[in-house]
Design a protein around this motif. Structure first.
Motif, PDB file in Angstrom:
ATOM      1  N   MET A  34       9.451   2.560  21.944  1.00 56.98           N
ATOM      2  CA  MET A  34       8.348   3.496  21.742  1.00 56.98           C
ATOM      3  C   MET A  34       8.681   4.402  20.562  1.00 56.98           C
ATOM      4  O   MET A  34       9.530   5.274  20.660  1.00 56.98           O
ATOM      5  N   ASN A  35       8.066   4.152  19.437  1.00 55.53           N
ATOM      6  CA  ASN A  35       8.210   5.009  18.271  1.00 55.53           C
ATOM      7  C   ASN A  35       6.964   4.846  17.407  1.00 55.53           C
ATOM      8  O   ASN A  35       5.988   4.250  17.836  1.00 55.53           O
ATOM      9  N   GLU A  36       7.019   5.355  16.196  1.00 50.51           N
ATOM     10  CA  GLU A  36       5.810   5.314  15.366  1.00 50.51           C
ATOM     11  C   GLU A  36       5.406   3.905  14.948  1.00 50.51           C
ATOM     12  O   GLU A  36       4.278   3.681  14.521  1.00 50.51           O
ATOM     13  N   HIS A  37       6.310   2.932  15.102  1.00 54.88           N
ATOM     14  CA  HIS A  37       6.015   1.551  14.708  1.00 54.88           C
ATOM     15  C   HIS A  37       5.773   0.617  15.891  1.00 54.88           C
ATOM     16  O   HIS A  37       5.311  -0.495  15.700  1.00 54.88           O
ATOM     17  N   LEU A  38       6.124   1.055  17.085  1.00 55.11           N
ATOM     18  CA  LEU A  38       6.040   0.187  18.257  1.00 55.11           C
ATOM     19  C   LEU A  38       5.284   0.875  19.380  1.00 55.11           C
ATOM     20  O   LEU A  38       5.529   2.030  19.693  1.00 55.11           O
ATOM     21  N   ARG A  39       4.395   0.128  19.997  1.00 54.18           N
ATOM     22  CA  ARG A  39       3.663   0.624  21.156  1.00 54.18           C
ATOM     23  C   ARG A  39       3.739  -0.429  22.250  1.00 54.18           C
ATOM     24  O   ARG A  39       3.529  -1.616  21.992  1.00 54.18           O
ATOM     25  N   CYS A  40       4.016   0.020  23.470  1.00 51.44           N
ATOM     26  CA  CYS A  40       4.111  -0.885  24.618  1.00 51.44           C
ATOM     27  C   CYS A  40       2.968  -0.599  25.586  1.00 51.44           C
ATOM     28  O   CYS A  40       2.637   0.559  25.836  1.00 51.44           O
ATOM     29  N   TYR A  41       2.416  -1.679  26.134  1.00 50.06           N
ATOM     30  CA  TYR A  41       1.324  -1.564  27.088  1.00 50.06           C
ATOM     31  C   TYR A  41       1.569  -2.546  28.223  1.00 50.06           C
ATOM     32  O   TYR A  41       2.022  -3.666  27.997  1.00 50.06           O
ATOM     33  N   ARG A  42       1.235  -2.137  29.435  1.00 49.49           N
ATOM     34  CA  ARG A  42       1.268  -3.071  30.559  1.00 49.49           C
ATOM     35  C   ARG A  42       0.074  -3.997  30.395  1.00 49.49           C
ATOM     36  O   ARG A  42      -1.047  -3.565  30.155  1.00 49.49           O
ATOM     37  N   HIS A  43       0.346  -5.292  30.516  1.00 49.58           N
ATOM     38  CA  HIS A  43      -0.695  -6.298  30.305  1.00 49.58           C
ATOM     39  C   HIS A  43      -0.574  -7.307  31.440  1.00 49.58           C
ATOM     40  O   HIS A  43       0.337  -8.115  31.457  1.00 49.58           O
ATOM     41  N   GLY A  44      -1.465  -7.215  32.394  1.00 49.13           N
ATOM     42  CA  GLY A  44      -1.350  -8.099  33.544  1.00 49.13           C
ATOM     43  C   GLY A  44      -0.361  -7.517  34.538  1.00 49.13           C
ATOM     44  O   GLY A  44       0.072  -6.379  34.425  1.00 49.13           O
ATOM     45  N   GLY A  45       0.009  -8.327  35.498  1.00 51.64           N
ATOM     46  CA  GLY A  45       0.888  -7.869  36.574  1.00 51.64           C
ATOM     47  C   GLY A  45       2.245  -7.404  36.112  1.00 51.64           C
ATOM     48  O   GLY A  45       2.592  -6.228  36.198  1.00 51.64           O
ATOM     49  N   ASP A  46       3.040  -8.324  35.601  1.00 53.37           N
ATOM     50  CA  ASP A  46       4.403  -7.967  35.196  1.00 53.37           C
ATOM     51  C   ASP A  46       4.647  -8.304  33.727  1.00 53.37           C
ATOM     52  O   ASP A  46       5.759  -8.583  33.327  1.00 53.37           O
ATOM     53  N   LEU A  63      -2.325 -16.735  22.253  1.00 59.31           N
ATOM     54  CA  LEU A  63      -1.230 -17.509  21.681  1.00 59.31           C
ATOM     55  C   LEU A  63       0.113 -17.040  22.248  1.00 59.31           C
ATOM     56  O   LEU A  63       0.947 -17.849  22.657  1.00 59.31           O
ATOM     57  N   VAL A  64       0.302 -15.731  22.282  1.00 69.36           N
ATOM     58  CA  VAL A  64       1.541 -15.168  22.818  1.00 69.36           C
ATOM     59  C   VAL A  64       1.689 -15.535  24.295  1.00 69.36           C
ATOM     60  O   VAL A  64       2.779 -15.877  24.758  1.00 69.36           O
ATOM     61  N   ASP A  65       0.607 -15.481  25.044  1.00 70.67           N
ATOM     62  CA  ASP A  65       0.645 -15.854  26.461  1.00 70.67           C
ATOM     63  C   ASP A  65       1.074 -17.310  26.616  1.00 70.67           C
ATOM     64  O   ASP A  65       1.861 -17.644  27.504  1.00 70.67           O
ATOM     65  N   ASN A  66       0.576 -18.185  25.748  1.00 70.46           N
ATOM     66  CA  ASN A  66       0.988 -19.592  25.787  1.00 70.46           C
ATOM     67  C   ASN A  66       2.482 -19.728  25.516  1.00 70.46           C
ATOM     68  O   ASN A  66       3.174 -20.518  26.176  1.00 70.46           O
TER      69      ASN A  66
END
Length: 99
Positions: free
Chosen positions: A6-18, A77-80
Motif C-alpha cells: 500500500m503506497n502511492e503506486h500500489l493499491r490492494c482490493y479484496r476481490h471475491g472471497g479470498d 485474464l488474471v483470473d485465468n
C-alpha cells in the motif's frame, strides 16, 4: 501486506472471497513481477511453521487499460492465470507481461 503493498503506486482490493486485486502504477513490469515472486516466497516461508500451511497462488498481467471494458478483460485474464497456477500445484506465480 499493508506495509509492502500500500503506497502511492500500489493499491490492494479484496476481490471475491479470498482473492486480492493489486493495481500498480509507476512500476516497471519486471519490478512488479519480481515483487510478486518475493511476496509469494516469503509467504511460503512463513507458512512452513504452521501446522496446516496455507497456499498462495498468484495470477498476474501487466499493461495499461484505457477504459472499464479493458480493465474487466484484464481482470478476467488474471483470473485465468490464477486458476492455472492452482492447477499447476498451487504456490505458483503465473502470468504475462505486456509485449
Amino acid at each position: 501486506m499493508q506495509k509492502d503493498w500500500m503506497n502511492e503506486h500500489l493499491r490492494c482490493y479484496r476481490h471475491g472471497g479470498d482473492e486480492i486485486l493489486i493495481i500498480a502504477s509507476g512500476l516497471e513490469d519486471g519490478d512488479f513481477v519480481k515483487k510478486l515472486q518475493i511476496f509469494q516466497a516469503e509467504y511460503a516461508k512463513l507458512n512452513q511453521q504452521l501446522e496446516e500451511p496455507a497456499t498462495l497462488s498468484i495470477g498476474y498481467a501487466t499493461g495499461a487499460v484505457a477504459n472499464e471494458e479493458e480493465l474487466r478483460k484484464m481482470i478476467q485474464l488474471v483470473d485465468n492465470y490464477l486458476y492455472q497456477a492452482k492447477r499447476q500445484g498451487k504456490n505458483q506465480v503465473v502470468g504475462a507481461e505486456k509485449k
